[in-house]
Design a protein around this motif. Structure first.
Motif, PDB file in Angstrom:
ATOM      1  N   LEU A 230      31.615  45.205  54.694  1.00  0.00           N
ATOM      2  CA  LEU A 230      33.037  45.192  54.326  1.00  0.00           C
ATOM      3  C   LEU A 230      33.445  43.750  54.055  1.00  0.00           C
ATOM      4  O   LEU A 230      33.264  42.877  54.907  1.00  0.00           O
ATOM      5  N   ASP A 231      34.012  43.511  52.873  1.00  0.00           N
ATOM      6  CA  ASP A 231      34.368  42.158  52.442  1.00  0.00           C
ATOM      7  C   ASP A 231      35.866  41.928  52.666  1.00  0.00           C
ATOM      8  O   ASP A 231      36.690  42.769  52.292  1.00  0.00           O
ATOM      9  N   HIS A 232      36.225  40.804  53.274  1.00  0.00           N
ATOM     10  CA  HIS A 232      37.632  40.429  53.479  1.00  0.00           C
ATOM     11  C   HIS A 232      38.436  41.519  54.195  1.00  0.00           C
ATOM     12  O   HIS A 232      39.565  41.843  53.771  1.00  0.00           O
ATOM     13  N   GLY A 233      37.871  42.087  55.263  1.00  0.00           N
ATOM     14  CA  GLY A 233      38.618  43.072  56.060  1.00  0.00           C
ATOM     15  C   GLY A 233      39.911  42.454  56.554  1.00  0.00           C
ATOM     16  O   GLY A 233      39.923  41.326  57.043  1.00  0.00           O
TER      17      GLY A 233
ATOM     18  N   HIS B  90      32.005  31.831  49.734  1.00  0.00           N
ATOM     19  CA  HIS B  90      32.762  32.802  48.916  1.00  0.00           C
ATOM     20  C   HIS B  90      33.091  32.178  47.560  1.00  0.00           C
ATOM     21  O   HIS B  90      32.968  30.977  47.367  1.00  0.00           O
ATOM     22  N   GLY B  91      33.537  33.031  46.643  1.00  0.00           N
ATOM     23  CA  GLY B  91      33.975  32.536  45.344  1.00  0.00           C
ATOM     24  C   GLY B  91      32.846  31.890  44.559  1.00  0.00           C
ATOM     25  O   GLY B  91      33.058  30.909  43.829  1.00  0.00           O
ATOM     26  N   SER B  92      31.653  32.465  44.647  1.00  0.00           N
ATOM     27  CA  SER B  92      30.486  31.768  44.080  1.00  0.00           C
ATOM     28  C   SER B  92      30.250  32.040  42.602  1.00  0.00           C
ATOM     29  O   SER B  92      29.343  31.444  42.012  1.00  0.00           O
ATOM     30  N   SER B  93      31.056  32.904  41.978  1.00  0.00           N
ATOM     31  CA  SER B  93      30.930  33.064  40.524  1.00  0.00           C
ATOM     32  C   SER B  93      31.195  31.744  39.819  1.00  0.00           C
ATOM     33  O   SER B  93      30.657  31.476  38.749  1.00  0.00           O
ATOM     34  N   GLY B  94      32.042  30.905  40.423  1.00  0.00           N
ATOM     35  CA  GLY B  94      32.417  29.644  39.797  1.00  0.00           C
ATOM     36  C   GLY B  94      31.456  28.500  40.062  1.00  0.00           C
ATOM     37  O   GLY B  94      31.688  27.377  39.593  1.00  0.00           O
TER      38      GLY B  94
ATOM     39  N   PHE C 156      26.966  40.969  46.529  1.00  0.00           N
ATOM     40  CA  PHE C 156      27.643  41.330  45.289  1.00  0.00           C
ATOM     41  C   PHE C 156      28.770  42.311  45.579  1.00  0.00           C
ATOM     42  O   PHE C 156      28.569  43.312  46.281  1.00  0.00           O
ATOM     43  N   ASN C 157      29.936  42.044  45.019  1.00  0.00           N
ATOM     44  CA  ASN C 157      31.032  43.013  45.134  1.00  0.00           C
ATOM     45  C   ASN C 157      30.702  44.238  44.286  1.00  0.00           C
ATOM     46  O   ASN C 157      30.362  44.120  43.106  1.00  0.00           O
ATOM     47  N   ILE C 158      30.800  45.412  44.919  1.00  0.00           N
ATOM     48  CA  ILE C 158      30.523  46.666  44.200  1.00  0.00           C
ATOM     49  C   ILE C 158      31.786  47.525  44.243  1.00  0.00           C
ATOM     50  O   ILE C 158      32.587  47.450  45.184  1.00  0.00           O
TER      51      ILE C 158
ATOM     52  N   ILE D 121      25.751  34.309  49.785  1.00  0.00           N
ATOM     53  CA  ILE D 121      26.519  33.768  48.649  1.00  0.00           C
ATOM     54  C   ILE D 121      27.280  34.931  48.016  1.00  0.00           C
ATOM     55  O   ILE D 121      26.669  35.847  47.460  1.00  0.00           O
ATOM     56  N   ASN D 122      28.612  34.884  48.119  1.00  0.00           N
ATOM     57  CA  ASN D 122      29.425  35.994  47.595  1.00  0.00           C
ATOM     58  C   ASN D 122      29.695  35.845  46.103  1.00  0.00           C
ATOM     59  O   ASN D 122      30.232  34.817  45.672  1.00  0.00           O
ATOM     60  N   ILE D 123      29.352  36.895  45.375  1.00  0.00           N
ATOM     61  CA  ILE D 123      29.523  36.875  43.918  1.00  0.00           C
ATOM     62  C   ILE D 123      30.199  38.176  43.480  1.00  0.00           C
ATOM     63  O   ILE D 123      29.669  39.269  43.733  1.00  0.00           O
ATOM     64  N   GLY D 124      31.364  38.051  42.879  1.00  0.00           N
ATOM     65  CA  GLY D 124      32.072  39.237  42.411  1.00  0.00           C
ATOM     66  C   GLY D 124      32.399  39.159  40.927  1.00  0.00           C
ATOM     67  O   GLY D 124      31.936  39.950  40.105  1.00  0.00           O
ATOM     68  N   THR D 125      33.183  38.138  40.574  1.00  0.00           N
ATOM     69  CA  THR D 125      33.722  38.032  39.211  1.00  0.00           C
ATOM     70  C   THR D 125      32.629  38.022  38.137  1.00  0.00           C
ATOM     71  O   THR D 125      32.790  38.642  37.081  1.00  0.00           O
ATOM     72  N   ALA D 126      31.529  37.342  38.403  1.00  0.00           N
ATOM     73  CA  ALA D 126      30.469  37.236  37.378  1.00  0.00           C
ATOM     74  C   ALA D 126      29.973  38.620  36.970  1.00  0.00           C
ATOM     75  O   ALA D 126      29.742  38.889  35.784  1.00  0.00           O
TER      76      ALA D 126
ATOM     77  N   THR E 128      34.698  25.885  46.595  1.00  0.00           N
ATOM     78  CA  THR E 128      34.780  27.041  45.691  1.00  0.00           C
ATOM     79  C   THR E 128      36.195  27.615  45.680  1.00  0.00           C
ATOM     80  O   THR E 128      37.003  27.363  46.582  1.00  0.00           O
ATOM     81  N   VAL E 129      36.464  28.393  44.633  1.00  0.00           N
ATOM     82  CA  VAL E 129      37.733  29.102  44.483  1.00  0.00           C
ATOM     83  C   VAL E 129      37.382  30.503  43.975  1.00  0.00           C
ATOM     84  O   VAL E 129      36.517  30.644  43.097  1.00  0.00           O
ATOM     85  N   HIS E 130      38.025  31.527  44.548  1.00  0.00           N
ATOM     86  CA  HIS E 130      37.748  32.899  44.116  1.00  0.00           C
ATOM     87  C   HIS E 130      38.145  33.145  42.655  1.00  0.00           C
ATOM     88  O   HIS E 130      39.154  32.618  42.181  1.00  0.00           O
ATOM     89  N   ARG E 131      37.368  34.005  42.022  1.00  0.00           N
ATOM     90  CA  ARG E 131      37.683  34.583  40.699  1.00  0.00           C
ATOM     91  C   ARG E 131      37.678  33.591  39.545  1.00  0.00           C
ATOM     92  O   ARG E 131      38.389  33.793  38.548  1.00  0.00           O
ATOM     93  N   MET E 132      36.898  32.547  39.655  1.00  0.00           N
ATOM     94  CA  MET E 132      36.766  31.639  38.516  1.00  0.00           C
ATOM     95  C   MET E 132      35.952  32.321  37.424  1.00  0.00           C
ATOM     96  O   MET E 132      34.939  32.958  37.697  1.00  0.00           O
TER      97      MET E 132
HETATM   98  O1  G3H Z   1      34.346  37.945  48.705  1.00  0.00           O
HETATM   99  C1  G3H Z   1      33.947  37.947  47.522  1.00  0.00           C
HETATM  100  C2  G3H Z   1      33.714  36.748  46.792  1.00  0.00           C
HETATM  101  O2  G3H Z   1      34.067  35.633  47.460  1.00  0.00           O
HETATM  102  C3  G3H Z   1      33.534  36.789  45.339  1.00  0.00           C
HETATM  103  O3  G3H Z   1      34.149  35.718  44.660  1.00  0.00           O
HETATM  104  O4  G3H Z   1      34.651  36.901  42.548  1.00  0.00           O
HETATM  105  O5  G3H Z   1      34.867  34.436  42.740  1.00  0.00           O
HETATM  106  O6  G3H Z   1      32.621  35.506  42.742  1.00  0.00           O
HETATM  107  P1  G3H Z   1      34.062  35.626  43.077  1.00  0.00           P
END
Ligand code: G3H
Ligand code: ZN
Length: 287
Positions: free
Chosen positions: A88-91, A212-216, A30-32, A233-238, A182-186
């Protein structure tokens, strides 16, 4: 099921991902962005008796530099009753990864996905060698998971199984981020995973896979991902949507309130609930 046996509470990505890859669950990263996400995410992990990855991205460390954010993340990890990876995410380069490692992160991602293959391999290997010499895990990306926001100039390119194979063998990384739909930030769960491509990649490489981009990703596809060698499984936007939308509701509900601590309580609870829902889809339950 107790998945923490054999771990200390601050763990590397390799320890966590190797186990997740072998079993029918995947660990959410989870992105924090500060205490307001760290606390509810770790509470959710503890409620599910699940490992979790706290992922600090470039936006997070621009707002709260690593020397401030790292102690928060590390304290949460060391005091948790479940395994926590501080990642660290996306260094963006070696210096960013070195800074994270010097401040105690147990894992770094180097993102050379925008580079030609040879350059991505060379830089990733340099970072992997440095990180491994310091007992830290490394994730890197081949192919490229694009962004739904057209103002972010990152290419979108599905991963090629042959390239993933070469990339993994030549870099010595611990987990590989692949692009399979997947696509980021959906903001809606409308992605469509190419499971055939995922299977072909899985057949070529032996290390844990990262999405990555698993919110979508729709719920049923998240569940299905856990049956592959997908470990992270990377989840940020959700979670950002859960916090932001609840904060907006709180501001509307309490027009006279100006104390942000009071205003943050419901948004933090919304983050906890959103994280719990993702854990449930990724193979965990409260039993
Ligand atoms: O690196 C972080 C993620 O890939 C998060 O992607 O914001 O689309 O869930 P997301
Ligand atoms: Zn990402």
């Amino acid at each position: 099921m107790n998945k923490k046996v054999g771990f200390t509470m601050l763990v590397t990505l390799k320890e966590m991902a190797d186990r997740a890859a072998a079993e029918a669950y995947a660990v959410p990263a989870f992105n924090i962005f500060g205490y307001e996400d760290i606390a509810p995410v770790v509470q959710a992990a503890e409620a599910m008796n699940a490992p979790v990855i706290l992922a600090a991205n470039l936006v997070a460390v621009k707002h709260m530099p690593v020397p401030y954010l790292a102690p928060l993340m590390l304290r949460a990890a060391r005091e948790a009753s479940v395994p926590v990876c501080v990642h660290l995410d996306h260094g963006k380069d070696l210096a960013a990864c070195v800074e994270a490692i010097e401040h105690g992160f147990s894992s770094v991602m180097y993102d050379g996905s925008q580079l030609p293959l040879e350059d991505n391999i060379r830089r990733t290997k340099e970072i992997a060698d440095y990180a491994h010499a310091h007992g830290v895990s490394v994730e890197a990306e081949i192919g490229s998971v694009g962004y739904s926001d057209p103002s972010i100039a990152m290419k979108h390119m599905l991963s090629d199984p042959d390239e993933v194979d070469v990339f993994v063998r030549e870099t010595g990384i611990d987990a590989v981020a692949i692009s399979v739909g997947t696509v980021h930030r959906m903001e809606s769960q409308a992605a469509s995973i190419d499971f055939d491509l995922l299977q072909r990649i899985q057949d070529r490489v032996g290390i844990p896979l990262v999405i990555h981009g698993s919110s979508g990703v729709p719920d049923d596809q998240l569940r299905r991902l856990t049956t592959y060698r997908v470990a992270k499984i990377n989840i940020g936007t959700a979670l950002r949507m859960a916090f932001g939308r609840t904060l907006r509701d709180e501001l509307e509900r309490k027009p006279k309130e100006f104390d942000r601590i009071a205003l943050f309580q419901q948004p933090m609870e919304a983050v906890r609930e959103a994280a719990l829902a993702k854990f449930a889809l990724l193979g965990f339950d409260t039993k």
